[in-house]
Design a protein around this motif. Structure first.
Motif, short mmCIF file in Angstrom:
data_model
loop_
_atom_site.label_atom_id
_atom_site.label_comp_id
_atom_site.label_asym_id
_atom_site.label_seq_id
_atom_site.Cartn_x
_atom_site.Cartn_y
_atom_site.Cartn_z
N ARG A 63 0.84 -1.19 0.00
CA ARG A 63 0.00 0.00 0.00
C ARG A 63 0.88 1.24 0.00
NH1 ARG A 63 -4.47 2.35 4.30
NH2 ARG A 63 -2.57 2.88 5.47
N LEU A 64 0.68 2.07 -0.99
CA LEU A 64 1.36 3.35 -1.08
C LEU A 64 0.47 4.43 -0.46
CD1 LEU A 64 2.73 3.23 -4.74
CD2 LEU A 64 3.73 2.28 -2.65
N SER A 65 1.13 5.39 0.17
CA SER A 65 0.44 6.54 0.72
C SER A 65 1.04 7.81 0.14
CB SER A 65 0.57 6.57 2.24
OG SER A 65 0.00 5.42 2.82
N CYS A 66 0.23 8.83 0.07
CA CYS A 66 0.70 10.14 -0.38
C CYS A 66 0.06 11.18 0.53
CB CYS A 66 0.31 10.38 -1.83
SG CYS A 66 0.67 12.04 -2.43
N ALA A 67 0.89 11.82 1.33
CA ALA A 67 0.42 12.84 2.25
C ALA A 67 0.56 14.22 1.63
CB ALA A 67 1.23 12.77 3.54
N ALA A 68 -0.48 14.99 1.72
CA ALA A 68 -0.50 16.32 1.12
C ALA A 68 -0.51 17.40 2.19
CB ALA A 68 -1.73 16.48 0.23
N SER A 69 0.13 18.49 1.88
CA SER A 69 0.09 19.66 2.76
C SER A 69 0.00 20.90 1.88
CB SER A 69 1.34 19.72 3.65
OG SER A 69 2.50 19.80 2.87
N GLY A 70 -0.40 21.98 2.48
CA GLY A 70 -0.54 23.21 1.73
C GLY A 70 -2.01 23.54 1.55
N ARG A 71 -2.40 23.74 0.32
CA ARG A 71 -3.80 24.11 0.05
C ARG A 71 -4.74 22.96 0.38
NH1 ARG A 71 -4.11 27.80 -5.41
NH2 ARG A 71 -2.89 29.55 -4.61
N THR A 72 -6.00 23.23 0.41
CA THR A 72 -7.01 22.27 0.81
C THR A 72 -6.97 21.03 -0.07
OG1 THR A 72 -8.40 24.10 1.50
CG2 THR A 72 -9.45 21.95 1.29
N GLU B 59 6.19 -6.67 -13.82
CA GLU B 59 5.98 -5.52 -14.70
C GLU B 59 5.39 -4.31 -13.98
OE1 GLU B 59 4.96 -8.71 -15.18
OE2 GLU B 59 2.99 -8.76 -16.18
N ASP B 60 5.01 -4.46 -12.72
CA ASP B 60 4.57 -3.31 -11.93
C ASP B 60 5.76 -2.55 -11.33
OD1 ASP B 60 1.91 -5.38 -10.71
OD2 ASP B 60 1.75 -3.79 -12.23
N THR B 61 6.95 -3.09 -11.51
CA THR B 61 8.15 -2.43 -10.99
C THR B 61 8.32 -1.06 -11.62
OG1 THR B 61 9.29 -4.51 -10.50
CG2 THR B 61 10.66 -2.55 -10.86
N ALA B 62 8.41 -0.04 -10.77
CA ALA B 62 8.53 1.33 -11.26
C ALA B 62 8.64 2.26 -10.06
CB ALA B 62 7.31 1.73 -12.08
N ALA B 63 8.99 3.50 -10.35
CA ALA B 63 8.83 4.56 -9.36
C ALA B 63 7.39 5.05 -9.47
CB ALA B 63 9.80 5.70 -9.64
N TYR B 64 6.72 5.15 -8.33
CA TYR B 64 5.32 5.57 -8.30
C TYR B 64 5.23 6.99 -7.76
CZ TYR B 64 3.64 0.94 -9.49
OH TYR B 64 3.36 -0.23 -10.16
N TYR B 65 4.46 7.81 -8.48
CA TYR B 65 4.31 9.21 -8.14
C TYR B 65 2.84 9.54 -7.89
CZ TYR B 65 8.93 9.55 -10.27
OH TYR B 65 10.26 9.38 -10.58
N CYS B 66 2.58 10.34 -6.89
CA CYS B 66 1.23 10.86 -6.76
C CYS B 66 1.22 12.30 -7.28
CB CYS B 66 0.71 10.79 -5.33
SG CYS B 66 1.42 11.94 -4.17
N ALA B 67 0.04 12.73 -7.68
CA ALA B 67 -0.11 14.04 -8.28
C ALA B 67 -1.48 14.61 -7.95
CB ALA B 67 0.09 13.95 -9.79
N GLN C 23 -2.33 17.13 -17.07
CA GLN C 23 -3.57 17.48 -16.39
C GLN C 23 -3.39 17.63 -14.88
OE1 GLN C 23 -5.73 14.14 -18.01
NE2 GLN C 23 -6.76 15.42 -19.53
N TYR C 24 -2.14 17.51 -14.43
CA TYR C 24 -1.84 17.60 -13.01
C TYR C 24 -0.96 18.80 -12.72
CZ TYR C 24 -4.02 13.10 -12.49
OH TYR C 24 -4.94 12.09 -12.48
N ASP C 25 -1.21 19.40 -11.56
CA ASP C 25 -0.54 20.64 -11.20
C ASP C 25 0.64 20.45 -10.27
OD1 ASP C 25 -3.88 21.39 -11.01
OD2 ASP C 25 -2.61 22.36 -12.51
N TYR C 26 0.56 19.42 -9.41
CA TYR C 26 1.60 19.20 -8.41
C TYR C 26 1.97 17.73 -8.39
CZ TYR C 26 -0.13 23.74 -6.91
OH TYR C 26 -0.52 25.05 -6.87
N TRP C 27 3.26 17.49 -8.09
CA TRP C 27 3.79 16.13 -8.09
C TRP C 27 4.62 15.88 -6.85
CZ3 TRP C 27 2.89 12.54 -11.94
CH2 TRP C 27 2.22 13.02 -13.08
N GLY C 28 4.59 14.63 -6.41
CA GLY C 28 5.50 14.20 -5.36
C GLY C 28 6.83 13.76 -5.96
#
Length: 124
Positions: free
Chosen positions: A19-28, A89-97, A110-115
């Protein structure tokens, strides 16, 4: 401005779950649709999954449908990617956006911000 930090990557065997998690901070956080992308060495960054602001709609890459689940907890400012039945084949770097759009979530543009990404390696 939104800051995104991924975690949860690692080395697993084929068939395992992660399970990957992506924590966001800043704007809502709830003001943004969220997505997960991945990039394998020598390949383009590709869309994996997306979820709308309230979690009511989700979208997936065909090859991960039924294996991956995207979810979000707006109270915790976090988006998750539950991955099961992992394949090499799922091996990769995973990014949230994060996307401020109200439709269209499969393109990088179509994305404004990236991890910064988290590495997932699946051994056979």
């Amino acid at each position: 401005q939104v800051q995104l930090v991924e975690s949860g990557g690692g080395l697993v065997q084929a068939g395992d779950s992660l399970r990957l998690s992506c924590a966001a901070s800043g704007r809502t956080f709830s003001s943004y649709a969220m997505g997960w992308f991945r990039q394998a060495p020598g390949k383009e960054r590709e869309f994996v999954a997306a979820i709308t602001r309230n979690g009511g709609n989700t979208y997936y890459l065909d090859s991960v449908k039924g294996r991956f689940t995207i979810s979000r907890d707006n109270a915790k400012n976090t988006v998750y990617l539950q991955m099961s039945s992992l394949k090499p084949e799922d091996t990769a770097a995973y990014y949230c956006a994060a996307s401020g759009r109200y439709s269209g979530y499969v393109l990088r543009t179509q994305y404004d911000y990236w991890g910064q990404g988290t590495q997932v390696t699946v051994s056979s």
